[in-house]
Design a protein around this motif. Structure first.
Motif, PDB file in Angstrom:
ATOM      1  N   VAL A 191       0.871  -1.174   0.000  1.00 29.14           N
ATOM      2  CA  VAL A 191       0.000   0.000   0.000  1.00 29.14           C
ATOM      3  C   VAL A 191       0.905   1.221   0.000  1.00 29.14           C
ATOM      4  CG1 VAL A 191      -1.630   1.373   1.348  1.00 29.14           C
ATOM      5  CG2 VAL A 191      -1.945  -1.085   1.163  1.00 29.14           C
ATOM      6  N   ALA A 217      -7.206  -2.109   2.869  1.00 27.07           N
ATOM      7  CA  ALA A 217      -5.916  -2.190   2.174  1.00 27.07           C
ATOM      8  C   ALA A 217      -4.769  -2.387   3.163  1.00 27.07           C
ATOM      9  CB  ALA A 217      -5.691  -0.931   1.335  1.00 27.07           C
ATOM     10  N   LYS A 227      -1.591  -1.074  -4.106  1.00 32.24           N
ATOM     11  CA  LYS A 227      -2.807  -0.281  -3.929  1.00 32.24           C
ATOM     12  C   LYS A 227      -2.344   1.099  -3.511  1.00 32.24           C
ATOM     13  CE  LYS A 227      -5.988  -3.974  -2.871  1.00 32.24           C
ATOM     14  NZ  LYS A 227      -7.045  -4.482  -1.999  1.00 32.24           N
ATOM     15  N   ASP A 281     -12.093   1.543   2.661  1.00 29.08           N
ATOM     16  CA  ASP A 281     -11.198   0.953   1.659  1.00 29.08           C
ATOM     17  C   ASP A 281      -9.739   1.000   2.125  1.00 29.08           C
ATOM     18  OD1 ASP A 281     -13.388   0.507   0.051  1.00 29.08           O
ATOM     19  OD2 ASP A 281     -13.000   2.245  -1.249  1.00 29.08           O
ATOM     20  N   TRP A 335      -4.699  -5.894   4.169  1.00 27.71           N
ATOM     21  CA  TRP A 335      -4.298  -6.708   3.013  1.00 27.71           C
ATOM     22  C   TRP A 335      -2.782  -6.690   2.810  1.00 27.71           C
ATOM     23  CZ3 TRP A 335      -2.168  -4.315  -1.381  1.00 27.71           C
ATOM     24  CH2 TRP A 335      -2.041  -5.101  -2.525  1.00 27.71           C
TER      25      TRP A 335
END
Length: 90
Positions: free
Chosen positions: A6, A69, A36, A65, A72
């Motif tokens: 990220v 992220a 991301k 979101d 993730w």
């Protein structure tokens, strides 16, 4: 397994050197990793806790979101402006 990254451009200004650095990092890293990208200047949310701690304030979609992220990601990159040894505060 590909590393998941990220990238957060933490500059509140939409056109900046930080954005350029984030762009370059994203371009190069995306050749080998899953990326991301989030730009603080484009995220729309209320930074104020309107009800204090008396009531729950729901997160805006961009923050939901962003939280997903972060969970993730294997790696987290923050690009932020630094002036005179401190992070920019508006």
């Amino acid at each position: 397994m590909t590393k998941k990254i990220v990238v957060l451009d933490g500059n509140p200004k939409s056109s900046s050197y930080c954005q350029h650095l984030g762009d370059l990092y994203e371009i190069e890293a995306s050749e080998s990793f899953d990326i991301k990208r989030f730009n603080l200047s484009k995220m729309e949310f209320n930074p104020s806790l309107d009800c204090g701690y008396d009531a729950r304030q729901e997160l805006e979609p961009c923050l939901v979101d962003f939280r997903k992220a972060i969970l993730w990601a294997d790696h987290f990159v923050i690009v932020s402006p630094i002036w005179w040894g401190g992070i920019l505060q508006n």
